[in-house]
Scaffold this active site. Sequence first.
Site, short mmCIF file in Angstrom:
data_model
loop_
_atom_site.label_atom_id
_atom_site.label_comp_id
_atom_site.label_asym_id
_atom_site.label_seq_id
_atom_site.Cartn_x
_atom_site.Cartn_y
_atom_site.Cartn_z
N HIS A 223 0.83 -1.20 0.00
CA HIS A 223 0.00 0.00 0.00
C HIS A 223 0.88 1.27 0.00
CE1 HIS A 223 -3.79 2.15 1.35
NE2 HIS A 223 -2.87 3.02 1.73
N GLU A 224 1.80 1.33 0.96
CA GLU A 224 2.62 2.55 1.08
C GLU A 224 3.56 2.72 -0.11
OE1 GLU A 224 1.85 4.82 3.12
OE2 GLU A 224 0.47 3.58 4.28
N HIS A 227 1.67 4.50 -2.79
CA HIS A 227 1.71 5.96 -2.62
C HIS A 227 3.07 6.51 -3.07
CE1 HIS A 227 -2.08 6.49 -0.67
NE2 HIS A 227 -1.77 5.82 0.42
N HIS A 230 3.38 6.61 -6.76
CA HIS A 230 2.51 7.67 -7.30
C HIS A 230 3.25 9.00 -7.21
CE1 HIS A 230 -1.94 9.30 -7.26
NE2 HIS A 230 -1.26 9.67 -8.33
#
Length: 433
Positions: A223-224, A227, A230
């Site tokens: 998940h991290e 980010h 991104h």
Amino acid sequence: ETSGQVYSIINNADFVFPEIKDEEGDTVRLSHGNFVPFEESADRRVRKDAFEGFYGVYKQYANTLAALYNGQVKQQVFYANARHYHSTLEAAVDANNVSPTVYHNLIDTINKNMDKMHRYVRLRKKCLGVDELHMYDVYTPMIADAAKKISFEEAKETVLKALAPLGEEYVAKVKEGFESRWIDVYENEGKRSGAYSAGAYGSHPYVLLNHNDTLDNMFTLAHEMGHAMHSYYSNSSQPYIYSQYKIFVAEVASTCNEVLLMEYLLKNTTDKKERAYLLNHYLDSFKGTVYRQTQFAEYEMLTNKMYEDGESLTADNLSSVYLELNKKYYGSDIISDEQIAYEWARIPHFYYNFYVYQYATSYCAAFSVAHKILEEGAPAVERYKKFLSGGCSMAPVELLKIAGVNLETPAPIQDALNAFGEIIKEMETLVEG
């Protein structure tokens, strides 16, 4: 602002929660920190005592908390009127350049798919083997623990394999992040809890974890890094002024990685018990992110509308609206205990002005993107990387269209919910088998 500040202080600092006896019979005072772990307890008495004790405090202060929420909505109405919006909802989503269509579309599509949530509740009742399912039975694991220890080294390897469909360039960059100390991995004295991705324009992203070798922690890593990647793509492609992506799309990149990891794990597990454990993880994230956050979003929409129509937001009004919603979302196979009517009072996000719907739209969008990547391969990856590189150079809904997702239509939400239905079916078979 004042309403939100006062709510935060009363909720976080002033409330004193009662004591209960834990699984070992020791006396423990309830707190925000231990309430959820108690709700996950295998001991039903502990779950019930925690549930009734915790919500009892919100019930006791319900009139004060309703006055605070009324103040928050009153402020939202004032600002919306001053700027000539038709509603607080329209004003709030416009800050992100999003049309109310997206909000209504989410709520309408979820409402047409309540049967799946109700089926999930029936499955939960069956797995727990109880005569009556209560609201304090919603968080305890449905599947007896099949958890394995997953070291950080193993988590990194698995995540890299799971992200392979995103292509060599993406994976190489994630690997570089792993090898070049982008990540602060373990708990430490004075370190904040949770997990975050941050950084500054011109530097590589930084990730903060508190890793302790669980399946959840492996998903957090994926998940991290979503980010972080991104940020990496947006910062590399956009001038500073357009580099910061909106919260509306932020969760898409992180959740897309989680979906790819889940699909990889499911594809590579043959053990029935382990598969059931993974599917349970999947179902819980759907229930918690898509249905629960939409329930909150619908509550916000209804209560703001009530105020705009001249109704007062009293504790009784708010609690009855919330209880009805709860019954609608969870269905007749669970008892909507009277305490759950006060759940509205413990959700800080209701002071964030129509914020929570983004969790649900992001989850569905990410699900859609991940499945396009798995089905179509390279062309879908190229579109996705273009989306990741967009920063805030376009409106978030337009950026998502590049990745092949149109949140103004029911399609992405319906696709995700159809998959939720399929996972429930498979889970039913595994549980019966």
